[in-house]
Each structure stands twice: as structure tokens, then as C-alpha cells.
Write a protein that holds these residues in place. Structure first.
Motif, short mmCIF file in Angstrom:
data_model
loop_
_atom_site.label_atom_id
_atom_site.label_comp_id
_atom_site.label_asym_id
_atom_site.label_seq_id
_atom_site.Cartn_x
_atom_site.Cartn_y
_atom_site.Cartn_z
N CYS A 1326 0.86 -1.07 -0.08
CA CYS A 1326 -0.07 0.05 -0.01
C CYS A 1326 1.05 1.17 0.04
O CYS A 1326 2.13 1.31 0.38
CB CYS A 1326 -0.94 -0.09 1.38
N VAL A 1327 0.25 2.32 -0.32
CA VAL A 1327 1.03 3.77 -0.22
C VAL A 1327 0.63 4.42 1.00
O VAL A 1327 -0.41 4.59 1.58
CB VAL A 1327 0.61 4.51 -1.34
N TYR A 1413 -2.56 10.48 3.41
CA TYR A 1413 -1.96 9.44 4.22
C TYR A 1413 -3.00 8.56 4.55
O TYR A 1413 -3.96 8.52 4.53
CB TYR A 1413 -1.20 9.66 5.37
N THR A 1414 -2.33 7.21 4.94
CA THR A 1414 -3.14 6.04 5.23
C THR A 1414 -3.90 6.11 6.73
O THR A 1414 -3.25 6.27 7.33
CB THR A 1414 -2.36 4.78 5.00
N ARG A 1415 -5.23 5.78 6.65
CA ARG A 1415 -5.80 5.70 7.91
C ARG A 1415 -6.58 4.28 7.68
O ARG A 1415 -7.73 4.38 7.01
CB ARG A 1415 -6.63 6.93 8.20
N TYR A 1432 -9.30 11.12 -6.60
CA TYR A 1432 -8.66 10.44 -7.71
C TYR A 1432 -7.42 9.81 -7.32
O TYR A 1432 -7.07 8.57 -7.49
CB TYR A 1432 -8.24 11.56 -8.87
N LEU A 1433 -6.46 10.63 -6.45
CA LEU A 1433 -5.68 9.98 -5.95
C LEU A 1433 -5.69 8.60 -5.01
O LEU A 1433 -4.87 7.60 -5.17
CB LEU A 1433 -4.64 10.83 -4.92
N SER A 1434 -6.93 8.69 -4.23
CA SER A 1434 -7.14 7.29 -3.61
C SER A 1434 -7.58 6.09 -4.42
O SER A 1434 -7.06 5.07 -4.05
CB SER A 1434 -8.38 7.62 -2.69
N CYS A 1435 -8.12 6.38 -5.26
CA CYS A 1435 -8.37 5.51 -6.50
C CYS A 1435 -7.21 4.90 -6.91
O CYS A 1435 -6.86 3.70 -7.19
CB CYS A 1435 -9.50 5.85 -7.51
N VAL A 1436 -6.26 6.06 -7.50
CA VAL A 1436 -5.08 5.50 -7.94
C VAL A 1436 -4.18 4.60 -7.15
O VAL A 1436 -3.63 3.69 -7.38
CB VAL A 1436 -4.47 6.65 -8.52
#
Length: 1501
Positions: A1326-1327, A1413-1415, A1432-1436
Motif C-alpha cells: 500500500c501507499v 496518508y493512510t488511515r 482520484y489519488l485514493s483510487c489510483v
């Protein structure tokens, strides 16, 4: 006298005095040398004839005018007292002379005309066949006082032996070659006009009826006759001269060849008779001759074999050009027994005009038939048009031709003269000459000429050369001649134009020359001794392949060349068009120069001998001549004497031309006689050798030019350069370096020659008279590993060396204010720039052209040890090399000293004690014996720490000297009394040399220019002065820095000065010497005593020793001009009572002290096994205890970054552009191993050269520090020292092989001990973090809507850069890592194409910043959660495009260098939930990596 003066009673008193002097001069100087051809002539008659000739020459006979301003001069007076060139012309008026001077100086503006001398010269012309000397064929002017060489444009055989007046002549003095030079060789005459005979007024016109040609045969018939030899046959041949070849001298015998032509048929004639050698002066190409008394001979060594040779009865007749065409009678043969005069000449003066020179009349007596074109005042005196080819000088010459020594050996029979009678081979050339031609084979005859030079047919129409060439078919030659030749009107031989050279590259490729004819004016003499001239200002001329003793070739002289080789671009150092003569070429002077020329010493005279010895090609010879000229300009007289330039040039040539071979051995007979012609000039290579000898200043200019021309600012930026702000961008381009190998320079590799010196600074330099360049020098270690180490041998100082393998280093320093990377093409943002250039080299790669005195002694001992280490067997007996050399006698030993600057190594003690000598080599021992006064002394020879002693008792008892190799011993029982006497003479000579103070050695030191003792690189102090010395071993040294030592030298103020200190152990006692011992082997008396430690202080000019003083090395410290031992005793610091001082005594090293390195072979066993102090590696520094403060380590520089400039506290005497510089070096052991950051503060130190990536550096006394996060780094302190230990490679700065694949679990446990750079094959889980923002390039704030968001204080920046950062979790099955991604690789991580990535950047400009950031299992943002860009960035980031398998090239993050097993916080509790159960376990922190590159599928292994 009275009867003579009665004829001039009406003359004035002044004229009568002048006439009396004339009579006395004629009686004393001319009359005694008259021969029988003049008949019974009295001095009175001779004087009257002289007066008539003078009056006719100067004016009307009725006026009876006498040249009272002229003075008669004898030959002896002329050659003895006339030291400058001059001219004399009896027929000139003052106005005519002025016009003559004006025309001469206008032709060549940079030259002055010959000064006029009012001198009258009379004498007799001789052919050089005097009883006191061997016949050499040279024409001379002779009177009772002596003879002098003369050159004539068109001599006539009728002039020989007659008393003549020379109305017009030039005298050219020659350089003095020494006391042994003969008087006649001190100068020569150029007889411009025809001499005026004093014994007859008969018109010297040619009478065709007086020549009997009915018994002569033409060339075609003679060529058929020589196929069959008839004993006693004599042949008379007539024809046109097509070639006159130079006069050669082989094994003491002189000879020359000429070739006759009739139509298409040619016939060579060989002249070896001494009485006929003067013919060579009389014949010229294009003239017609008749030669009688010839016989057929077999010439061994030439494939043609049969040739016509002249005999003692042979005679030469010069014919008019039209006479041969009228001959139609059938030829007949002539026997010498029946015809005593086979030529059939009329009385001596009947054919006196056969040379085409009528009786000299006054100026304007008629039209000038001379086709050469002499000046109007002289045209009536030189109308013959038969100029004289230059020839060698007078006197016996062992080999004036310059034939290779093997050729002279081939003719060991000394060329016996042809005999008449039954001799089947009267020529008798030795058979070995036939072997000389085995290396050459004749070229096959060709149809249309394919030669690439391509001379046009108009050459055959050149009437001025009087040698029409045969017509040829069409020439398909595409090469042509350079355009400047095509417009040369003086040649009268138009040449075709050509375009630029299609391939000017220096690639070695063979080319074929072209034989042409050429006429022009000499405009420059490059080197008369080397045979190099310039014709018409654009065509080069090389005469080195012929005998070089030529006269008359001065600037302004007109010459004709026939069968000369045309070469195009044989060398880049001379004219593109070159003409080279061989033994088949003909050269003659058609008009003497009117200009004066400087008299230079023939320092280049040995160059033609080297050409013949090494069989050099023309390109190699021209390169050698260029080197001689360059060496003279750059080294003479400071380091090399004028007479030694050739020796240095020869050694330089041998260093450069190692693989190239010259042409085959020259076959002189085949070269002159064979048709078709073939010689060393037929084929040549272009630009050989392929290297460029440049001066030191030119090399510096090349480096400075290349430094900025090769600079590209964008290439200096890292991969993320487009996202750097101003504060990050400018430091990244503040320093850069360019490396270039000298052998890779274009268009040719560079070659340097200079003297190594230690100036008053802290660096080593290579210097010539044009400039100096700093050198970073290393040398190969003594071990077998072949590794490099810091240079420590002071014997290199003062050596003249050739540098072929070196690296040019160009460091660039920029001060700039670029706002962003988009402005890098605008130079207006650069505030300051400068460069520092130097070279890096290994001393073992240098070629010594002239050693210093210390190096010569070292090389001699190395040579002796090498010869002692092996055996040479001849005839079953061992050859004793070194002992034989020592016992040959004092003269041979002295010659060896003069050549190499040898230093005597043994030292004699007082009271007549014998001196000791030690010789060592691996497994060999040697003892020598010395006797004097009946006393005996043992000599020791050491091997591997063992010593043997053998003593000899008094009374003449014999002593054995053992030589061992493999356990064998030899007795030396055969020493003869001669060798003993030789030793005794050697001892006497050595004692005498010591008593006289070693004056000869002082001269040698001055010649070799040893620069050890002077910072300016000058000659060392004389080595015969008394001195004291002590041996020391260096334990360590501090770096050079600006310090306040509180020491004021004379004429200088106390304050900051360059200095450094050395901690050393002094071994043994201080020794007294009668002269400088330099680097002689360590003696036993030098090691007797205790060892003590001192601090040596080097201040100001003594700092020059810094680059050659290294820890662990042994040196001999010498204080000259004193015998007081207290000078070398250090002083302690005064302390108070009760205070214990732990400091060592200090010793201030003075500027005139000298230091000589004692290499390991010079040391005794206990010291030769010394091991230098051990330094740490980078890994040991990183892992050592934190209690260590100062560390010494070595490593390879992998990266260099310039930090913010500090403020310097010193004011140097000269501009120090790097003052206040701070540098950060990244040092590692391997390119991908563990690294260490080293910070250098250069504010108080001079700039150290050599700190470039790839070099191995030893860091001494650096402070080890810990960063805030626990990382280890080092920083310099005032006592820190940097030493370059090894040079890096310049071909690449990084490894081409891919980094190794490593598992994340293994990497996490081992940390940096595993590696720093590796490849990871894993899956993106994951990112974890992603940040995108536009940043102001000036202040670093967020940039939105085309403006900066900083308000306090406001920022008016108009430029911004896009920055991105991401962190992703990656696992490969063995472990997990958190990998950081920078801006250049984030687009690859997200799987975005370049248009998508650029669109994302544009979308972010409105808000300027976005951080997600990841939560849990989703990405969140600190701002509006409904932002479409966030969605958009979350989907990517959650798509399979990102969470995919990847191969990454990663570097270890700084916080992960320490292995996880050793980190205190490595164990952390972590809770896992699986279903309805929870697990708690200790987990190490994830590995932190930084991704540098993402490999796609096609890029994977």
C-alpha cells in the motif's frame, strides 16, 4: 719590382703604392702556386695581367682607373679574420649596390642584404686532389697561404689550375666546431660570377670542330654493349644528363653516380676514381656531356649488375645542347691501348665555353642567355646555367653520406678501385651489399600512373629545369596537390588544384609519394643541420636522406630539384606539402642568395645519423625534429645545455616510438640506379607517431579551455533536479570536476616533458620554461600486489621526465543565484566562476630523460643489483658483470659518471682506513677487497639479515671472495697485477677528487639541475661542501595550514604562514660528511646509538617537502655547510619546577636543508622490515567504540558536495579563490559498500588538489562524531591531514554492473554490513504517504495561484518548483520495508504516463499543496475530504496499477545503517487480530529504504 713600376711612372703616388702592394701580393701569394699549365709566367707578367683584368672590370681601359678602395686579401686572412658574411663585386658602383640591396631585401623583408666588403681575391681553382689529403671532389680556391672551399654556379674544367681574379663573390663563415677544426672549414666562398683568367685573353668559346664524337656511342648503343663484357674494352658515351646523384663516402671511398638519357633510354655511370670526383660539380640535369674511358663492371649487390665505371683515363667534355641532335655517324669502339686521348679534345682552351660561359665581359656586353634568371649586374658573369650541386666538405670524412652503420660494414672491402686488364670485376663491391637490398623489392611497372599525388602533365613542359619529364597517360589521381602550390609562379610547374583534405585524422595509413621536379626560392632555413628548409614560403623541403654537408642553401637562394618526392601532410608540425630528396634526387643552386644569414651552431647535426641508425620514416623524422626544436625552446638553457638537446630528444623518441618500426635497411645502389625507383620515401605513413608534444603552458590552456567548453549545468543536477529550490540548486552546481586522459585527447594524445620540482608551496609541480602545472603523484608499492601508495621518493626532484600517461583534472567553482533549473541557460545569474587545473600521474609511468644526481645513483644501484641477481653464461663460463665494470679502469668509470651523473657510494675514512661497500640482491652476497698501505679491512655483504666476514692477514696472504647463487662458490684466484694497478689508480683518483673538493661532481650537479634544495626548482647546492646528517623514520605528520608560528624570517613579518609538523624517530647519531651523501645506502655507523623522537617544524619555504614526506618512510635529513652536530638537536620547551612536560623536542627545518628518501633496498635488515602504522577502514570507523576521538582511516571518495562558504580568517599573500570553502565528502571502501560522511573546513588550509570522486584518500587525525539520530560522521580539525593514496579510473565513475538482488529480511538484519545499494523484488502492499506541492524556489513556502503564500515578510518570487514525496510498504516474503520515493520516480510508482503526471501538476496549482496518508484501509487528507483530486489519488493508490510486483533499486536509509539486532529500539510490541483472537509479538521496525529507480518488466534481468 722596379721594372714593373716603370710601366706606371705617370700614375699618382697613391696609385703607385697600391700597385706596389699588388705586385708584392701576387709574387708572394699567387705565383708560388702556379702549375705547369700556365707556362713560364713571371710575377711581373702576372701582375700586369692582373692590372689589365682589374681595369677592364671596373671601367674603360683608356681611363686606366684602379679600385684604390679595394684591398687584396689572402685566403688565410679571409678565413681567419672575416667572422661575418660579406660580399664583394668589383664591377658595381654605389648606385648599383644600393639597388641590389633594395631588391634583395624586398624579396624577403625579414632579412638584411649581405654587407659589401672592398676586397680583391685572386687565386687558383683546384679540384681537391692534393697530395696531403685524399681526393674528395670539392672545388677550392688556393693560394700560397691556404685553401678555402668554394661553390660555383657553373664551373668549367678549363678553370682548374689557372690563376684567376674573382670579380664577384660572397664569403659565408661557418660555425666553429672546436679547436681541431681546419682553417679551410671555417667558411666557404660563393663565386657568383665567372672568374677572370690572368694568363690568357683568348675568348673562351666552344669550338664544335674541336670535339671528336665520331668514336662515341649514344646511350642506347652503350646500354646494349654493357650486356657483354670484353676485357680491355673502353667506351666513349655521349648523352643528356637526366640525373646527378649526391657524392657518397662509404668506408673511406668516395663515389657518385650520374645518369645519361637518350630518348626513352637511360644509362647510369658510376664514378669512383678520385681524380674524377670533381665531375659532379660540372654536370647538371639537362646538360649534354661526353664521357670517355669507361669500362663495363659488375656491381654486386645491385640486380642490374652491369654498369659503366670511370677509370683513371676517363675524361669529361661538356657539350652544347644542339650538338648531340646533329650526330648521325655510326658509333665505333675505342681501346685505351690504341687511343691515348679517346675524348679528342683540342688544346686546353679550345672548348673552354663548353660550360656555356663566354669570356666575362663588362656588364651589358650582350643579351643574357641564362635561363635561370640572375640579377642584371651579374647576368654577364653567370650565363652558363650549369649550377653546382652541393657536396660534402673537405678533408677525410669517415662517413659524410650518413649511410647506416651496417651498410659501411657491408662494404668492408673499401670499394677497391677498378683496374685495367684481366680483372673480371674491377669494381669489386663486397657481396654483403647484396643483402642490404633484401628488404626492398622493385615496384612493378605501371601503365597509367595510379599514384595518389597526381602531378599534372604540365610538369614536363617546365623548361626552366632543363629536364623535361617523359609524357604520361591520363592520371586518375584523386588526391592532388594543396592549392597553395598551384599558384606558385617560381616553380614554373603548375600543379592541379585540390580540395580540403578528406581525412585529416591522424590514423596511421600508408601513402605513396610522387617523384616530381621543382624550382623555387629558399625562404627559410628551419634547421640546416637537420636538412629542413622552406621553399617559396609554403613548401617544406627535407634533405636528411642525402648527405647534409651542403653549402649555398641560404634564404634567398634559388634551387632546382629533380626526382624529388612530393609528400602530402606527412607531419602536422610542418607544411602540408613536403618535398623530400633521396639518393636518386638531384639538387643544384641556380642563384646564390644576396641575403645575410645567422651562423647557428649545428646542434641538430646528429639527427640525420639517428635517421639512418633507426631507419626512420619521414613522419618520424619530422616529429623528432619538431621535438628538438620544442625542447630547445622549453628547456634550454635552464635545465638542458644546447649540446645535450639531441640526447634528450633521442631518449624522448625512444620512449614514444616503441612499437613502430622504421623502414628496411637502405640499399644505396638500388636506390640510385634501379628503375623503377624505390626508396624509403616511396611509401610513408601519415602523422607518425600519433602523439602531440605540448608545452606545460599549452597543456594548462587546453585544460582551462576544455574545462568550460565541456560544462553542462543541467548534467550536474541529480535526478530530482527539477524540484530543487534555489537554496538546494546553487550548492549542487557550485563545484564540479572534469577528468580526461592525456592519451585520449583529440586530435592526438598529449605528451608532456618537464622537470619535477618542489616549489615554495605544498604541492609537486611539473615545469618547463613556459610554465608549471600542479601534480598529484602516487607510485607503485614495493609489494607484489601492484597497488598504489603516496609518493615519497625525493630522488624524483630535479628529474627531466616524459609524461605520457596522466589524467587532466579540471575543477570548476561557481557562485550563482539561479532561481530554478529553468534559468540554467542564463549566464547572468553566475556571479563568479574560476577553475583549478592540475594533472594526476603515477611516478612509475614516467620515462626519465635525464635523471637527477640522486636518481642516477639510485638507478645505477638498481642496475647493479639486477645484473648480480642472475647469471650470464657464454662458452660455459659465468660473466661477472658488475665487478668487470668496476675494474675496467678510471677512464671508463669516469665516462660512466659523466653520462648518468653517478655518485660514488663508498666513503673513505681518515687515517688511510679502507672504505666499505654493500651490495644486496635477494639471494646473493658479494664481497670486495680494498688494499692500501698493507692494511687489511673486512667488507660485509648482507643477504636476508645474515652477514659474513672474511679477513685477510698481513704479508700478502690471499683472501677468498665468494659469489653465491644456489649454494655455489667461486674463488677469485685469477686477479692479475693489471687489475691491482687499476684499483690503485682508482684509489689515487678518488683521493685526489676528495682533496680537490669534488669539483667535477659539482659540475655534474649543475648540469643535471638537481632541484632538491631550492624551492624554485633551480640547481642544487654543490655536493662537495661539508654537511651533517641524521636518519629519521616518520611516524606521522599534520596537515598544512595557515598558523601563527611566531617565527619571523629575515625580511618578513611574523604572522600567519604555511606550516606543518612531522613526528619522527631519529635513528643513531648525527654524522659528519665531507660532501652530500644524498641517498647512498644506510651505513652501520648511522644506526649506532639510541632512537629519540622529535617534532620537525616545516615553515614557509620548507613546506615544499610536504607532498613527499609520508608516515612509515625513512629519510636522511641533511644540514649543509656545517659540521656542528648541535644544529640537528631539537630543543625542549622550558617548564616550571614541579611540572612534567610530555612534549617531544622540536626542530625547525631550515629552507636550505635537504631531505633524501631511503628506499627499502637502501636500508639494513632491522629497518627494511619496518611496518608502517595501520590505519582504519571506513567500516571500522563506523563500528568502533564511541570513546575514540581522533581516527585515521582510508577510503574511496564516491561523492563530493560543496557546502555554504565560511569566512576565512587569514589573508594570504596571493589570491586564494577557495578561501573559506567547506566540503562534504562521501567515503566508502567499495562503490556499493558502507559509506562515511567527512566534513572538511578549508578556511585555514590551502586548497588540497586530488579530492575528486574515485581517488583513494587517507584521512589522518580526523574527529569522529555522532549525529543527532546516531549516525557516525567525521570532521576535520586543525591537525588533520589528507593524503592521496591511489588514483581512480577516469573511464567511468560508477559501476556498470547492476546491484545485487537482496532479500528484505536479510537486509533488515544485517543493515549496512550487507550492502548500501541493492535490488529488491517485491510487491507494493500500500501507499502509506503521499505529498504533492508547489514550492517557492526562493523561500521554500507553498506557491499558489502564481504567487508565494509567505506574508511575513512578503515574498515576490515569480518562480516555483513542483515537489513530490511518497512512502510505500513493500514486502518480498522474507520481510517488509518502507520505501521512500522522490519526485522523479513517483509517476512510475503511480503508473501515470507523462501527460497524466503533468496534468496532475497543473491541477494542483490552484491549491498548491496536497498531503494524503493512510488511515485504516483508505487514504485521508487534512483538508476537505470531498476534494475530487483526493478521490482520484485514493483510487489510483488503491488500484492494482500501484499495488503490483516491482523491481526497485534502493539505497539504505541513514537510520537503517545499524543492524536491527543491535538497535536498542529494535524490539517493539505489535498487536495482530486474526478472527476473534488477538496476538501480541515483538516486531523489529521496518527497514527504511530510498528508491532511486523503478525497473519495468523489460528492464529486469
Amino acid at each position: 719590382m722596379e721594372s714593373f713600376m716603370d710601366n706606371f711612372r705617370e700614375r699618382s703616388e697613391v696609385e703607385r703604392e697600391w700597385l706596389q702592394e699588388l705586385f708584392v701580393f701576387v709574387r708572394d701569394n699567387l705565383f708560388p702556386v702556379l702549375g705547369p699549365t700556365t707556362g713560364s709566367v713571371s710575377p711581373e707578367q702576372l701582375s700586369l695581367a692582373m692590372i689589365r683584368r682589374v681595369e677592364r672590370a671596373v671601367g674603360s681601359s683608356s681611363a686606366r682607373s684602379l679600385p684604390l678602395s679595394y684591398r687584396l686579401i689572402s685566403v688565410a686572412e679571409l678565413v681567419t679574420w672575416q667572422r661575418t658574411p660579406c660580399c664583394s663585386n668589383l664591377t658595381w658602383s654605389t648606385a648599383q649596390h644600393r639597388e641590389w640591396v633594395r631588391e634583395a631585401e624586398q624579396a624577403l623583408p625579414n632579412h638584411k642584404a649581405l654587407p659589401r666588403a672592398s676586397l680583391l681575391l685572386i687565386g687558383c681553382l683546384s679540384d681537391g686532389c692534393d697530395p696531403e689529403r685524399s681526393c674528395d671532389g670539392a672545388w677550392r680556391v688556393r693560394d700560397a697561404t691556404g685553401t678555402v672551399h668554394c661553390e660555383l654556379l657553373s664551373p668549367s674544367p678549363l678553370w682548374l689550375g689557372l690563376p684567376v681574379l674573382f670579380p664577384c663573390w660572397n664569403y659565408i663563415p661557418q660555425p666553429a666546431l672546436g679547436k681541431d677544426q681546419e682553417v679551410e672549414e671555417r667558411g666557404y666562398l660563393e663565386l657568383v660570377g665567372c672568374p677572370l683568367p690572368l694568363t690568357s685573353d683568348i675568348e673562351m668559346t666552344f669550338n664544335p670542330a674541336g670535339v671528336n664524337l665520331k668514336r662515341a656511342v649514344g646511350v642506347r648503343e652503350a646500354a646494349e654493349l654493357i650486356q657483354h663484357r670484353v676485357r680491355g674494352l673502353r667506351v666513349k658515351v655521349y648523352g643528356e644528363v637526366s640525373g646527378v646523384y649526391p657524392l657518397l663516402n662509404i668506408a673511406g671511398k668516395s663515389l657518385f653516380c650520374l645518369r645519361l638519357r637518350e630518348g626513352r633510354h637511360t644509362l647510369p655511370l658510376l664514378v669512383t676514381e678520385p681524380c674524377c670526383l670533381w665531375w659532379q660539380q660540372c654536370v647538371c640535369v639537362g646538360g649534354s656531356v661526353c664521357v670517355s674511358g669507361l669500362r663495363v663492371c659488375a656491381l654486386q649487390g645491385w640486380s642490374g649488375n652491369r654498369i659503366l665505371c670511370a677509370t683513371s683515363q676517363s675524361s669529361l667534355t661538356l657539350l652544347p645542347d644542339t650538338l648531340i641532335q646533329d650526330l648521325s655517324d655510326p658509333p665505333t669502339l675505342d681501346k685505351h691501348t690504341l687511343d691515348p686521348d679517346p675524348v679528342g679534345i683540342d688544346p686546353p682552351l679550345s672548348d673552354c665555353s663548353s660550360t656555356g660561359c663566354p669570356l666575362p665581359e663588362r656588364r651589358g656586353a650582350g643579351p643574357d642567355p641564362d635561363p635561370v634568371g640572375l640579377d642584371p649586374p651579374l647576368s654577364d658573369c653567370s650565363s652558363t646555367g650549369c649550377p653546382l650541386p652541393e657536396r660534402r666538405g673537405a678533408g677525410p670524412d669517415p662517413d659524410p653520406v650518413g649511410i647506416d652503420p651496417p651498410l659501411s660494414d657491408c662494404s668492408s672491402t673499401r670499394c677497391p678501385l677498378p683496374e685495367r686488364g684481366p680483372d673480371p670485376d674491377p669494381v669489386g663491391i663486397d657481396p654483403p651489399l647484396s643483402d642490404c637490398s633484401s628488404t626492398r623489392c622493385p615496384l612493378p611497372e605501371r601503365g597509367p600512373d595510379p599514384d595518389p599525388v597526381g602531378i599534372d602533365p604540365p610538369l614536363s613542359d617546365c623548361s626552366s629545369t632543363r629536364c623535361p619529364l617523359p609524357e604520361r597517360g591520363p592520371d586518375p589521381d584523386p588526391v592532388g596537390i594543396d592549392p597553395p602550390l598551384s599558384d606558385c609562379s617560381s616553380t614554373r610547374c603548375p600543379l592541379p588544384e585540390r580540395g580540403p583534405d578528406p581525412d585529416p585524422s591522424p590514423i596511421l595509413r600508408p601513402k605513396l609519394s610522387k617523384a616530381i621536379s621543382y624550382k623555387g626560392v629558399l625562404t627559410s632555413v628551419l634547421s640546416a643541420a637537420a636538412g629542413l628548409y622552406v621553399i617559396d614560403g609554403k613548401v617544406g623541403l627535407c634533405l636528411a636522406y642525402q648527405p647534409l654537408q651542403r653549402r649555398g642553401l641560404r634564404p634567398g637562394a634559388e634551387i632546382e630539384l629533380h626526382d624529388v618526392h612530393f609528400l602530402y601532410r606527412p607531419s602536422p608540425h610542418f607544411h602540408p606539402c613536403m618535398l623530400c630528396v633521396c639518393l636518386h634526387s638531384s639538387l643544384r643552386v641556380t642563384s646564390f642568395s644576396r641575403l645575410g644569414s645567422e651562423v647557428d651552431l649545428p646542434s641538430d647535426a646528429p639527427l640525420p645519423w639517428l635517421l639512418l641508425e633507426r631507419n626512420l620514416g619521414v613522419s618520424q623524422y619530422l616529429w623528432l625534429c619538431h621535438c628538438c626544436r620544442a625542447l630547445r625552446d622549453r628547456l634550454v638553457p635552464r635545465w638542458v645545455k644546447e649540446e645535450c638537446v639531441y640526447v634528450v630528444a633521442r631518449r624522448l623518441f625512444e620512449c614514444v616510438v616503441t612499437s613502430e618500426k622504421g623502414g628496411g635497411r637502405r640499399d644505396i645502389y638500388r636506390e640510385m640506379l634501379q628503375e623503377p625507383h624505390h626508396c624509403p620515401l616511396t611509401e610513408y605513413s601519415v602523422s607518425s607517431p600519433v602523439c602531440e608534444y605540448v608545452s606545460v603552458s599549452d597543456c594548462v590552456c587546453v585544460m582551462e579551455k576544455e574545462c568550460w567548453s565541456s560544462l553542462s549545468l543541467s548534467s550536474l543536477l541529480p535526478a530530482c533536479g527539477s524540484s530543487l529550490t534555489q537554496a538546494e540548486l546553487n550548492p549542487s552546481i557550485a563545484w564540479s570536476v572534469g577528468l580526461s586522459l592525456g592519451q585520449d585527447s583529440q586530435p592526438r594524445p598529449l605528451l608532456l616533458v618537464g622537470v619535477l620540482e618542489l616549489p615554495g608551496t605544498h604541492t609537486l609541480r611539473l615545469r618547463d620554461q613556459t610554465g608549471a602545472v600542479t601534480c598529484v603523484a602516487v607510485e607503485t608499492g614495493d609489494d607484489d600486489s601492484g597497488g598504489q601508495r603516496a609518493a615519497n621518493n625525493t630522488a624524483w626532484i630535479g628529474c627531466l621526465v616524459c609524461v605520457q600517461r596522466f589524467t587532466m583534472v579540471m575543477e570548476r567553482f561557481l557562485q550563482s543565484e539561479f532561481p530554478s533549473y529553468r534559468h540554467l541557460d542564463q549566464d547572468s545569474y553566475i556571479t563568479d566562476k574560476h577553475c583549478r587545473v592540475y594533472i594526476q600521474l603515477c611516478l612509475n609511468d614516467l620515462q626519465i630523460l635525464r635523471p637527477s644526481a640522486a636518481m642516477a645513483s639510485l638507478l645505477l644501484r638498481e642496475n647493479i643489483r639486477t645484473t648480480q641477481g642472475g647469471e650470464r653464461v657464454e662458452g660455459g663460463e659465468r660473466e661477472e658483470m658488475s665487478e668487470t665494470e668496476r675494474e675496467k679502469g678510471g677512464e671508463e668509470r669516469e665516462g660512466r659518471r659523466e653520462k648518468w651523473g653517478e655518485e660514488r657510494e663508498g666513503r673513505r675514512e681518515k687515517g688511510g682506513e679502507e672504505r666499505e661497500e654493500r651490495r644486496e640482491k635477494g639471494g646473493e652476497e658479494r664481497e670486495g677487497r680494498r688494499e692500501k698501505g698493507g692494511e687489511e679491512r673486512e667488507e660485509r655483504r648482507e643477504k636476508g639479515g645474515e652477514e659474513r666476514e672474511e679477513r685477510r692477514e698481513k704479508g700478502g696472504e690471499e683472501r677468498e671472495e665468494r659469489r653465491e647463487k644456489g649454494g655455489e662458490e667461486r674463488r677469485r684466484d685469477d686477479v692479475s697485477e693489471r687489475k691491482k694497478r687499476s684499483r690503485e689508480e682508482e684509489r689515487i683518483e678518488e683521493n685526489k677528487e676528495e682533496r680537490e673538493g669534488g669539483a667535477k661532481r659539482a659540475r655534474q650537479n649543475h648540469t643535471e639541475n638537481e632541484t632538491c634544495s631550492q624551492p624554485g626548482g633551480g640547481a642544487s647546492l654543490p655536493g662537495d661542501r661539508p654537511c651533517i646528517s641524521v636518519v629519521m623514520c616518520v611516524e606521522g605528520k599534520e596537515g598544512v595550514a595557515w598558523r601563527n608560528e611566531g617565527i619571523a624570517c629575515e625580511g618578513e613579518e611574523a604572522g600567519l604562514s604555511l606550516c606543518f609538523s612531522v613526528r619522527a624517530d631519529l635513528i643513531g647519531q648525527i654524522q659528519r660528511w665531507g660532501r652530500d651523501p644524498r641517498n647512498c645506502p644506510l651505513q652501520e655507523r648511522e644506526t649506532d646509538g639510541q632512537t629519540r623522537t622529535v617534532e620537525l617544524l616545516f615553515v614557509r619555504s620548507s613546506v615544499r617537502w610536504f607532498p613527499l614526506i609520508q608516515a612509515g618512510s625513512f629519510y636522511r635529513l641533511i644540514a649543509p655547510n656545517t659540521q656542528d652536530p648541535s644544529v640537528l638537536i631539537g630543543c625542549r620547551v622550558a617548564g616550571r619546577s614541579g611540572v612534567v612536560l610530555h612534549t617531544n623536542p622540536s626542530l625547525l627545518v631550515r629552507s636550505d636543508w635537504r631531505i633524501h628518501t631511503l628506499t627499502h633496498p637502501l636500508l639494513t635488515t632491522p629497518y627494511s622490515q619496518f611496518v608502517s602504522q595501520k590505519v582504519m577502514s571506513v567500516a571500522e570507523v563506523l563500528d568502533c567504540s564511541s570513546g575514540v576521538d581522533l581516527v585515521s582511516f582510508h577510503g574511496v571518495i564516491s561523492q563530493r558536495i560543496t557546502l555554504q562558504r565560511g569566512t576565512t580568517t587569514h589573508t594570504p599573500t596571493q589570491r586564494d579563490v577557495e578561501a573559506g570553502l567547506s566540503v562534504r565528502l562521501t567515503v566508502c571502501v567499495e562503490p556499493r559498500g558502507r559509506s562515511l560522511q567527512v566534513y572538511l573546513d578549508l578556511s585555514l588550509t590551502p586548497y588540497p588538489p586530488g579530492l575528486v570522486p574515485g581517488n583513494t584518500v587517507q584521512f589522518t587525525s580526523f574527529q569522529r562524531r555522532l549525529s543527532r539520530v546516531g549516525g557516525v560522521y567525521c570532521r576535520s580539525v586543525p591537525v588533520s591531514c589528507l593524503t592521496i593514496m591511489a588514483l581512480g579510473k577516469t573511464d567511468t565513475q560508477s559501476c556498470d554492473s547492476p546491484p545485487p538482488i537482496i532479500l528484505l529480511g536479510v537486509w533488515a538484519l544485517a543493515g549496512a554490513e550487507q550492502c548500501i545499494l541493492g535490488r529488491v523484488r517485491g510487491h507494493v502492499v500500500c501507499v502509506l504517504y503521499l505529498q504533492l506541492q508547489w514550492t517557492c524556489s526562493l523561500c521554500g513556502s507553498i506557491y499558489t495561484q502564481e504567487r508565494c503564500t509567505r506574508s511575513q515578510p512578503p515574498c515576490n518570487s515569480t518562480s516555483a518548483v513542483f515537489q513530490a514525496e511518497a512512502k510505500a510498504a513493500v514486502e518480498d516474503g522474507s520481510g517488509e520495508a518502507h520505501i521512500w520515493f522522490s519526485c522523479p520516480v513517483i509517476s512510475g510508482l503511480l503508473g501515470l504516463a507523462m501527460p497524466q503526471w503533468e496534468g496532475l501538476q497543473r491541477s494542483l496549482r490552484v491549491r498548491g499543496h496536497l498531503r494524503v496518508y493512510t488511515r485504516g484501509r483508505s487514504l485521508v487528507c487534512d483538508v476537505d475530504a470531498d476534494d475530487p483530486l483526493l478521490h482520484y489519488l485514493s483510487c489510483v493508490c488503491s488500484s492494482s496499477t500501484v499495488c503490483r510486483p516491482l523491481t526497485l533499486i534502493c539505497t539504505l536509509h541513514t537510520r537503517s545503517h545499524t543492524p536491527a539486532a543491535r538497535r536498542e529500539d529494535s524490539a517493539q510490541l505489535k498487536r495482530f487480530t486474526r478472527g476473534d483472537r488477538e496476538f501480541v509479538t515483538r516486531m523489529p521496525p521496518p527497514l527504511q529504504l530510498t528508491c532511486t529507480h523503478i525497473l519495468e518488466e523489460r528492464e529486469r534481468d
